[in-house]
Design an enzyme around this catalytic site. Sequence first.
Site, PDB file in Angstrom:
ATOM      1  N   SER A 239     -15.252 -12.607 -17.517  1.00 52.22           N
ATOM      2  CA  SER A 239     -13.893 -12.444 -18.044  1.00 52.22           C
ATOM      3  C   SER A 239     -13.771 -11.145 -18.848  1.00 52.22           C
ATOM      4  O   SER A 239     -14.666 -10.778 -19.613  1.00 52.22           O
ATOM      5  CB  SER A 239     -13.554 -13.628 -18.949  1.00 52.22           C
ATOM      6  N   THR A 284      -8.546 -20.768 -18.818  1.00 59.49           N
ATOM      7  CA  THR A 284      -8.578 -20.220 -17.474  1.00 59.49           C
ATOM      8  C   THR A 284      -9.095 -21.288 -16.501  1.00 59.49           C
ATOM      9  O   THR A 284      -9.276 -22.443 -16.875  1.00 59.49           O
ATOM     10  CB  THR A 284      -9.356 -18.877 -17.466  1.00 59.49           C
ATOM     11  N   LYS A 288      -6.420 -25.073 -16.445  1.00 63.03           N
ATOM     12  CA  LYS A 288      -5.047 -24.770 -16.852  1.00 63.03           C
ATOM     13  C   LYS A 288      -4.103 -25.979 -16.746  1.00 63.03           C
ATOM     14  O   LYS A 288      -3.206 -26.128 -17.558  1.00 63.03           O
ATOM     15  CB  LYS A 288      -4.494 -23.620 -15.996  1.00 63.03           C
ATOM     16  N   ASP A 325       1.566 -16.570 -18.772  1.00 64.95           N
ATOM     17  CA  ASP A 325       1.521 -15.898 -17.466  1.00 64.95           C
ATOM     18  C   ASP A 325       2.926 -15.448 -17.055  1.00 64.95           C
ATOM     19  O   ASP A 325       3.094 -14.379 -16.462  1.00 64.95           O
ATOM     20  CB  ASP A 325       0.937 -16.829 -16.391  1.00 64.95           C
ATOM     21  N   ALA A 349       1.645 -20.690  -4.092  1.00 65.54           N
ATOM     22  CA  ALA A 349       2.364 -21.761  -4.788  1.00 65.54           C
ATOM     23  C   ALA A 349       1.421 -22.461  -5.771  1.00 65.54           C
ATOM     24  O   ALA A 349       1.607 -23.613  -6.126  1.00 65.54           O
ATOM     25  CB  ALA A 349       2.916 -22.763  -3.775  1.00 65.54           C
ATOM     26  N   GLY A 350       0.384 -21.727  -6.218  1.00 64.06           N
ATOM     27  CA  GLY A 350      -0.566 -22.271  -7.197  1.00 64.06           C
ATOM     28  C   GLY A 350      -0.054 -22.034  -8.616  1.00 64.06           C
ATOM     29  O   GLY A 350       1.143 -21.767  -8.824  1.00 64.06           O
ATOM     30  N   GLY A 351      -0.970 -22.107  -9.584  1.00 65.80           N
ATOM     31  CA  GLY A 351      -0.595 -22.009 -10.991  1.00 65.80           C
ATOM     32  C   GLY A 351       0.150 -20.720 -11.334  1.00 65.80           C
ATOM     33  O   GLY A 351       1.204 -20.748 -11.992  1.00 65.80           O
ATOM     34  N   ALA A 352      -0.384 -19.571 -10.889  1.00 65.20           N
ATOM     35  CA  ALA A 352       0.235 -18.293 -11.237  1.00 65.20           C
ATOM     36  C   ALA A 352       1.587 -18.143 -10.541  1.00 65.20           C
ATOM     37  O   ALA A 352       2.549 -17.619 -11.126  1.00 65.20           O
ATOM     38  CB  ALA A 352      -0.695 -17.143 -10.840  1.00 65.20           C
ATOM     39  N   ASN A 371       4.020 -19.677   1.228  1.00 63.40           N
ATOM     40  CA  ASN A 371       2.657 -20.165   0.947  1.00 63.40           C
ATOM     41  C   ASN A 371       1.966 -20.563   2.239  1.00 63.40           C
ATOM     42  O   ASN A 371       2.606 -20.938   3.213  1.00 63.40           O
ATOM     43  CB  ASN A 371       2.716 -21.365  -0.007  1.00 63.40           C
ATOM     44  N   ARG A 372       0.632 -20.461   2.212  1.00 60.19           N
ATOM     45  CA  ARG A 372      -0.168 -20.820   3.382  1.00 60.19           C
ATOM     46  C   ARG A 372       0.084 -22.275   3.781  1.00 60.19           C
ATOM     47  O   ARG A 372       0.262 -22.599   4.940  1.00 60.19           O
ATOM     48  CB  ARG A 372      -1.647 -20.606   3.031  1.00 60.19           C
TER      49      ARG A 372
END
Length: 501
Positions: A239, A284, A288, A325, A349-352, A371-372
Amino acid sequence: MAITDSDPTALVDKAETLIRDNTFLEFRLDYLPRPALALPKIKQLMEYNPHLMAIATCRRASNGGKFQGSVASQLDILGKASASGCQLLDIELQSASKCKPEQLQRLRGRSAVILSYHDFHATRNLEGTLEKMADIPADFYKIVGTATTLYDNVTMMKFLEQNGDRRSLIGLCMGEQGIISRLLAVRAGSAFTFASVSPDEKTAPGQMTAQELRSTYRIDQVDAATRVYGVAGDPVAHSLSPAIMNAALRRENVNGVYLPLHAKTLKDLLSCVRDIPIHGLSITMPYKEAVLKHLDNTDSHTTKIGACNTVVRAQDGKLYGFNTDAAGIVCPLEQRITIEKSKILVLGAGGAARAAVFGLKERGAEVYILNRTAGPAQKLSHQARARIAKRADMKKLSFDVIINATPVGMGTSRESPLKENEINTKILFEMIYDPAETQLMKLAKERGAEVIPGIEMFVHQAARQFEIWTGKPAPWGDMMRVVTVALQERALARHAKDGKK
Ligand code: NAP
């Protein structure tokens, strides 16, 4: 600072170059095939440098060192090191237990003795070990455990706090999870701590360099009032947050230190938050989302996103969660365009992506999601009242902004989540910050788009965290500089490694 070398002249030469900035050295004589050969050189060095304080250590292989000789020859070397001017001699409990009291007493004639015990597997039975050690008279009692949980650091610190007034103790935990003890144990009562000369010269797992301890973590200034912050996740070793946050704390004169907290479970992390205590956390992967149910409160924005990357421990001990974020996405865009009514495509379409979609919808953007996998995209579009984009339509569609919130293109990958003819946008916002330039960024530039690199998001979300924790404006420019340099160094190191291959 622990100094090692397999050549006696090189060992002492190394010490000589370090003396100006480091007046407290440990000579690891056990790293030399014939330790006695270094002693005349050490004697000379000590005579020329009366301000130098030196520990002589010749740890036997059976106790975690490299010395192959008998206990009698170990004692002989330590005796000669004492005669050479080393003021402190380290001898392991296992060796000392085999010596006659008068032999040890003789060692203490001229130098102070550190009686040491290293557990390479766990941090356990610290009181029992000290009790056993206390039968042998010594000037310092050094107990080193291995952290297999973050809480092991707390155990070590409590031990130091509770026993430090009866004996002169040195304590810390080895291992990546024990890094925090290397800073905080001194505050808990450890007489001193150990550091390496360089990352390649560590004498124990998890040991930091003296440069890191001093410059990044400002160990010389850590005191009882120092507030502890950290980045928690699994893994956290790479990090960039400790570099950026400690630079910001230093710049704004905040008495705080920011540490990497490698937590293998949330339970372990949360018990440390309360016991150390930790004032603020960057959360992280992979915690999250999971951390939310352990918090006392979160703002409505964070609840909607369903992910928290910032925790504050208030004075009442309660834990409050935020998500910065979204600020990391909105701020760089606001500096360039009016978000309201802008047509923005979010990839992922994840967290970020969720932070981006909710943050941009709140500011009135017309948001599309690609999104995939269909399921998460549909769920997010429903929750945020955003639209779905189809991959098949990408060549025809055009946007004001395309944001990549997928990991495609990270590290050494040359992949891009979109083909060149699918990138029809004025601005391309890449969330990935390592590498500094992804394939997607290259393609977008070729198509004439303005590119916002992931580093901007990283710095903005970190700056917002800093402001939430300290109430002070974040030193944005310094934070940006630190991350830019760290990423350049990483890229160079990668390049050099590839070159070697
Ligand atoms: P996440 O929750 O795991 O979500 C990943 C998303 O990417 C999912 O929508 C996933 O789609 C999609 N994805 C994963 N692999 C893919 C592939 N091979 N092809 C196409 N789509 C793929 O991760 P996150 O926390 O949202 O993070 C996403 C990215 O943003 C990461 O690169 C992260 O480093 C970056 N990030 C940057 C910052 C910053 O400060 N710059 C902050 C946060 C995150 P499925 O639903 O199909 O699995």
